[in-house]
Write an enzyme that holds these catalytic residues in place. Structure first.
Site, short mmCIF file in Angstrom:
data_model
loop_
_atom_site.label_atom_id
_atom_site.label_comp_id
_atom_site.label_asym_id
_atom_site.label_seq_id
_atom_site.Cartn_x
_atom_site.Cartn_y
_atom_site.Cartn_z
N ARG A 139 0.84 -1.22 0.00
CA ARG A 139 0.00 0.00 0.00
C ARG A 139 0.87 1.25 0.00
O ARG A 139 0.55 2.23 -0.68
CB ARG A 139 -0.94 -0.03 1.20
CG ARG A 139 -1.97 1.08 1.18
CD ARG A 139 -3.03 0.90 2.24
NE ARG A 139 -2.52 1.08 3.58
CZ ARG A 139 -3.24 0.90 4.70
NH1 ARG A 139 -4.49 0.51 4.61
NH2 ARG A 139 -2.71 1.07 5.89
N LYS A 172 -2.72 6.77 0.94
CA LYS A 172 -2.52 7.10 2.36
C LYS A 172 -1.46 8.20 2.42
O LYS A 172 -0.28 7.95 2.65
CB LYS A 172 -2.10 5.85 3.13
CG LYS A 172 -2.28 6.01 4.63
CD LYS A 172 -2.30 4.67 5.31
CE LYS A 172 -2.15 4.78 6.81
NZ LYS A 172 -3.18 5.55 7.48
N GLU A 231 -16.29 5.87 5.73
CA GLU A 231 -15.45 5.29 6.79
C GLU A 231 -15.34 6.29 7.90
O GLU A 231 -15.96 7.35 7.86
CB GLU A 231 -14.08 4.93 6.22
CG GLU A 231 -13.31 6.13 5.68
CD GLU A 231 -11.91 5.78 5.15
OE1 GLU A 231 -11.35 4.75 5.55
OE2 GLU A 231 -11.41 6.57 4.33
N1 PMP Z 1 -9.26 4.62 7.08
C1 PMP Z 1 -8.41 5.62 7.31
C2 PMP Z 1 -8.73 6.97 6.80
C3 PMP Z 1 -7.23 5.39 8.04
O1 PMP Z 1 -6.38 6.38 8.27
C4 PMP Z 1 -6.96 4.08 8.52
C5 PMP Z 1 -5.73 3.81 9.35
N2 PMP Z 1 -4.61 3.63 8.58
C6 PMP Z 1 -7.88 3.07 8.24
C7 PMP Z 1 -9.02 3.37 7.52
C8 PMP Z 1 -7.63 1.65 8.68
O2 PMP Z 1 -6.62 1.08 7.89
P1 PMP Z 1 -5.67 -0.07 8.45
O3 PMP Z 1 -6.55 -1.16 8.91
O4 PMP Z 1 -4.84 -0.46 7.29
O5 PMP Z 1 -4.88 0.53 9.56
#
Ligand code: PMP
Length: 297
Positions: free
Chosen positions: A50, A149, A182
């Site tokens: 990612r 990200k 989300e």
């Molecule tokens: N959505 C957002 C906007 C985030 O910043 C995160 C944290 N990284 C997540 C979802 C969850 O992703 P992950 O399970 O890969 O940490």
């Protein structure tokens, strides 16, 4: 604590970056938040995939191969003598001038911080979270894609601040069409009639690694029907159970959304089973890369 910056480990108070780094000036860069459990770096390869995908999308050359990055993340954990850790990997655009032009930034910088994890107290997992809907919308794919990200988190930070000011734990962001996307730093799921639902990527979400694992465990361990589905707030209000997933939060039940009590106001039985399955899973060899078994380069 020692922090890795561009080839060297520095003591925490000596770990510094230039004020001309475009990561500082413009939030120009990408990052990952990763956990290790008992020295095993949870889904490290997926996190690095990612990271490199995000970097590619913003035209950022990571000056290191994925394999090298994997080793240095493990080294950062070993150097700090950690077993259960939270690792933050940043790739910034690097030093440039005061303009926006990325061509002035000759080399990206890599920063790796491995620290002790700040666990949510067990009480939070037992009590569950309260959520509220932010007035800010999740930036859509026509803007900066939510699948990247990036170091631009201000929209999420302001949404979270709005929730905190309303005495809620997390903020839900809707997309431009009003569908649930989300939370500020977590993905969202709901359960209705023993079926597990979460928004599809196209709604505008980060493809969470914990989300992926929760979907896998839900299907394989709990035998649930798992579906990516577009939904609105009323569908969330009438869910049997709601939970969020993220590297920091892992899996936490939700007991209230915008003042509506979810289920009976306690984290639900399926959520609890999923949390238990997750906690078992992180201990298994398939869960990630051993930080203490890889050879130093
Ligand atoms: N959505 C957002 C906007 C985030 O910043 C995160 C944290 N990284 C997540 C979802 C969850 O992703 P992950 O399970 O890969 O940490």
């Amino acid at each position: 604590m020692k922090v890795y910056i561009d080839g060297q480990f520095y003591e925490k108070n000596e770990a510094k970056v230039s004020v001309f780094d475009h990561g500082v000036l413009y939030g120009d860069g990408v990052f990952e938040g990763i956990r290790s459990y008992n020295g095993r770096v949870f889904r490290l390869r997926e996190h690095l995939d990612r990271l490199y995908d995000s970097a590619k999308a913003i035209l950022l050359d990571v000056p290191m191969t994925k394999k090298e990055m994997e080793e240095i993340v493990c080294q950062a954990i070993r150097t700090n003598g950690l077993k259960d850790a939270y690792i933050r990997v940043l790739v910034t655009r690097g030093v440039g001038d005061l303009g926006l032009d990325m061509r002035k930034c000759l080399k990206a910088s890599i920063i790796i911080i491995a620290d002790k994890i700040q666990l949510y107290p067990e009480e939070v997992y037992n009590r569950g979270l309260t959520l509220m809907v932010s007035h800010l919308r999740r930036v859509g794919p026509t803007q900066l894609s939510p699948t990247i990200k990036s170091l631009n988190y201000l929209n999420n930070i302001l949404a979270r601040a709005e929730a905190s000011r309303a005495n809620c734990d997390e903020a839900i962001l809707l997309n431009e069409q009003g569908y649930v996307s989300e939370c500020s730093g977590d993905n969202i799921f709901f359960i209705r009639d023993n079926k597990l639902y979460t928004p599809p990527v196209w709604v505008g979400i980060l493809e969470g690694i914990t989300r992926m694992v929760a979907m896998e465990l839900g299907e394989k361990q709990l035998g649930l029907h798992v579906e990516e589905k577009v939904f609105t707030l009323p569908q969330l209000y009438r869910a049997d159970e709601v939970f969020v997933t993220g590297t920091g939060a892992e899996i936490i039940g939700v007991i209230k959304v915008n003042g509506r009590v979810i289920g009976d106001g306690k984290p639900g039985p399926i959520t609890k089973n999923l949390i238990a399955a997750f906690r078992d899973y992180v201990k298994t060899p398939e869960a990630g890369v051993e930080a203490y078994q890889t050879a130093a380069v």
